[in-house]
Motif scaffolding. Structure first.
Motif, PDB file in Angstrom:
ATOM      1  N   ILE A  55      25.187  35.152  10.495  1.00 48.16           N
ATOM      2  CA  ILE A  55      23.889  34.876   9.872  1.00 48.16           C
ATOM      3  C   ILE A  55      23.935  33.482   9.268  1.00 48.16           C
ATOM      4  O   ILE A  55      25.028  32.975   8.947  1.00 48.16           O
ATOM      5  CB  ILE A  55      23.560  35.951   8.796  1.00 48.16           C
ATOM      6  N   LYS A  56      22.780  32.854   9.132  1.00 48.08           N
ATOM      7  CA  LYS A  56      22.706  31.506   8.584  1.00 48.08           C
ATOM      8  C   LYS A  56      22.138  31.542   7.158  1.00 48.08           C
ATOM      9  O   LYS A  56      21.068  32.093   6.920  1.00 48.08           O
ATOM     10  CB  LYS A  56      21.803  30.620   9.452  1.00 48.08           C
ATOM     11  N   GLY A  57      22.885  30.966   6.227  1.00 48.25           N
ATOM     12  CA  GLY A  57      22.357  30.741   4.888  1.00 48.25           C
ATOM     13  C   GLY A  57      21.597  29.424   4.849  1.00 48.25           C
ATOM     14  O   GLY A  57      21.998  28.443   5.496  1.00 48.25           O
ATOM     15  N   LEU A  58      20.488  29.387   4.117  1.00 48.18           N
ATOM     16  CA  LEU A  58      19.619  28.208   4.080  1.00 48.18           C
ATOM     17  C   LEU A  58      19.452  27.700   2.659  1.00 48.18           C
ATOM     18  O   LEU A  58      19.465  28.476   1.698  1.00 48.18           O
ATOM     19  CB  LEU A  58      18.240  28.526   4.664  1.00 48.18           C
ATOM     20  N   ALA A  59      19.287  26.391   2.540  1.00 44.10           N
ATOM     21  CA  ALA A  59      18.954  25.745   1.263  1.00 44.10           C
ATOM     22  C   ALA A  59      17.988  24.616   1.565  1.00 44.10           C
ATOM     23  O   ALA A  59      18.036  24.013   2.650  1.00 44.10           O
ATOM     24  CB  ALA A  59      20.203  25.222   0.562  1.00 44.10           C
ATOM     25  N   GLN A  96      26.793  28.674   7.925  1.00 44.41           N
ATOM     26  CA  GLN A  96      27.102  29.867   8.719  1.00 44.41           C
ATOM     27  C   GLN A  96      27.891  30.865   7.893  1.00 44.41           C
ATOM     28  O   GLN A  96      28.859  30.521   7.225  1.00 44.41           O
ATOM     29  CB  GLN A  96      27.891  29.490   9.975  1.00 44.41           C
ATOM     30  N   VAL A  97      27.469  32.110   7.954  1.00 41.03           N
ATOM     31  CA  VAL A  97      28.155  33.207   7.279  1.00 41.03           C
ATOM     32  C   VAL A  97      28.510  34.249   8.332  1.00 41.03           C
ATOM     33  O   VAL A  97      27.634  34.717   9.074  1.00 41.03           O
ATOM     34  CB  VAL A  97      27.284  33.839   6.178  1.00 41.03           C
ATOM     35  N   ILE A 115      21.055  37.287   1.622  1.00 41.07           N
ATOM     36  CA  ILE A 115      20.760  36.005   2.270  1.00 41.07           C
ATOM     37  C   ILE A 115      19.293  35.939   2.684  1.00 41.07           C
ATOM     38  O   ILE A 115      18.624  34.909   2.495  1.00 41.07           O
ATOM     39  CB  ILE A 115      21.679  35.798   3.483  1.00 41.07           C
ATOM     40  N   VAL A 116      18.778  37.027   3.255  1.00 45.18           N
ATOM     41  CA  VAL A 116      17.382  37.043   3.693  1.00 45.18           C
ATOM     42  C   VAL A 116      16.440  36.894   2.506  1.00 45.18           C
ATOM     43  O   VAL A 116      15.415  36.212   2.594  1.00 45.18           O
ATOM     44  CB  VAL A 116      17.081  38.332   4.477  1.00 45.18           C
ATOM     45  N   ASP A 117      16.781  37.522   1.374  1.00 43.03           N
ATOM     46  CA  ASP A 117      15.945  37.365   0.174  1.00 43.03           C
ATOM     47  C   ASP A 117      15.893  35.911  -0.270  1.00 43.03           C
ATOM     48  O   ASP A 117      14.866  35.448  -0.796  1.00 43.03           O
ATOM     49  CB  ASP A 117      16.482  38.236  -0.965  1.00 43.03           C
ATOM     50  N   VAL A 170      15.323  45.166   6.121  1.00 48.62           N
ATOM     51  CA  VAL A 170      15.699  43.753   6.253  1.00 48.62           C
ATOM     52  C   VAL A 170      15.032  43.150   7.479  1.00 48.62           C
ATOM     53  O   VAL A 170      14.577  41.992   7.456  1.00 48.62           O
ATOM     54  CB  VAL A 170      17.232  43.598   6.343  1.00 48.62           C
ATOM     55  N   TYR A 171      14.958  43.925   8.555  1.00 49.38           N
ATOM     56  CA  TYR A 171      14.273  43.441   9.752  1.00 49.38           C
ATOM     57  C   TYR A 171      12.815  43.116   9.448  1.00 49.38           C
ATOM     58  O   TYR A 171      12.297  42.080   9.894  1.00 49.38           O
ATOM     59  CB  TYR A 171      14.366  44.490  10.862  1.00 49.38           C
TER      60      TYR A 171
END
Length: 263
Positions: A22-26, A38-39, A89-91, A166-167
């Motif tokens: 999964i990808k973490g974003l900032a 990348q996680v 992460i999605v939150d 989550v989906y």
């Protein structure tokens, strides 16, 4: 896959465990820049390993829940913990989108007040950054869908309810992302319309000035010709009469333009 930080989000099942990327974003509002991280998550019964690309801690909230023993996280298995990490992460995607929305609103305000030349570049740059976000989230939606529909013995049936939630969140994030892309397309059109409108205003003023000076230039040219016989040439107050006629023409034209609301 853990060592290669350029993987697409995905979900894979193995005999001894399941693996998720999964990808973490900032998002930096000042620089209008998106950074990705990348996680990787591997879990099996009684064990979960998570690998982050950077040293930043993305799972502070989850770790606090584990330490405090609040909620279901201490009573459930590794599959639920994997869900909790992904959900965390999605939150955070929502926080990123809120910052994007702030920038979009700021660009809109600047566009209406002072559409400078750099504004078009900022809008285009933000569109490219939204494309980075989309490339990180779009494959994740499919990965989480596979996770939710998995028949792996490592995933309890009661956990799939949360995974489907989550989906739904990823679908909402994608919908919001498309909305912001449409808004930016609208801002680009508005920018071009605003520039065109201001150009039309300038052309309107120039047209009014030109129209006013056409009859004045005609009179000046007429009486500036080098002929000996011009009836009004020897009139004592001819110069002042001509100036008065010119002033009358200017006032009449301005009054007419004002009446027609041309400026």
């Amino acid at each position: 896959d853990v060592a290669d930080a350029h993987q697409r989000p995905k979900y894979e099942e193995y005999d001894r465990g399941n693996f998720i990327i999964i990808k973490g974003l900032a998002f930096n509002k000042e620089k209008i820049e998106v950074t990705t991280e990348q996680v990787s998550i591997y879990f099996r019964k009684g064990l979960l390993l998570s690998f982050q690309e950077d040293e930043t801690d993305l799972f502070v909230a989850v770790r606090q829940r584990v330490q405090l023993g609040k909620g279901r996280i201490r009573q459930r298995g590794a599959d639920y913990l994997a869900y909790a990490l992904i959900d965390n992460i999605v939150d955070h995607y929502y926080a990123v989108l809120n910052k994007v929305e702030d920038v979009v609103e700021l660009l809109e305000d600047q566009l209406l007040s002072d559409p400078g030349n750099n504004l078009k570049g900022q809008i285009h740059h933000l569109k490219k950054e939204l494309l980075v976000i989309r490339k990180s989230i779009a494959p994740l939606r499919e990965a989480i869908n596979q996770f939710a529909k998995s028949e792996s013995s490592l995933i309890e049936e009661r956990t799939t309810v949360y995974i489907r939630d989550v989906y739904d969140h990823t679908v909402q994030v994608m919908d919001s992302l498309e909305t912001y892309r449409d808004m930016l397309n609208g801002l680009q059109d508005l920018y071009l319309s605003e520039i065109s409108f201001r150009m039309n205003q300038v052309m309107q003023v120039l047209a009014v000035v030109t129209t006013i000076f056409v009859p004045i230039s005609f009179l000046a040219g007429l009486y500036g010709m080098n002929f000996d016989v011009i009836p009004e040439l020897h009139v004592k107050n001819g110069y002042y009469i001509l100036l008065a006629v010119m002033a009358t023409i200017v006032i009449a034209l301005l009054s007419y333009f004002k009446k027609k609301d041309w400026f």
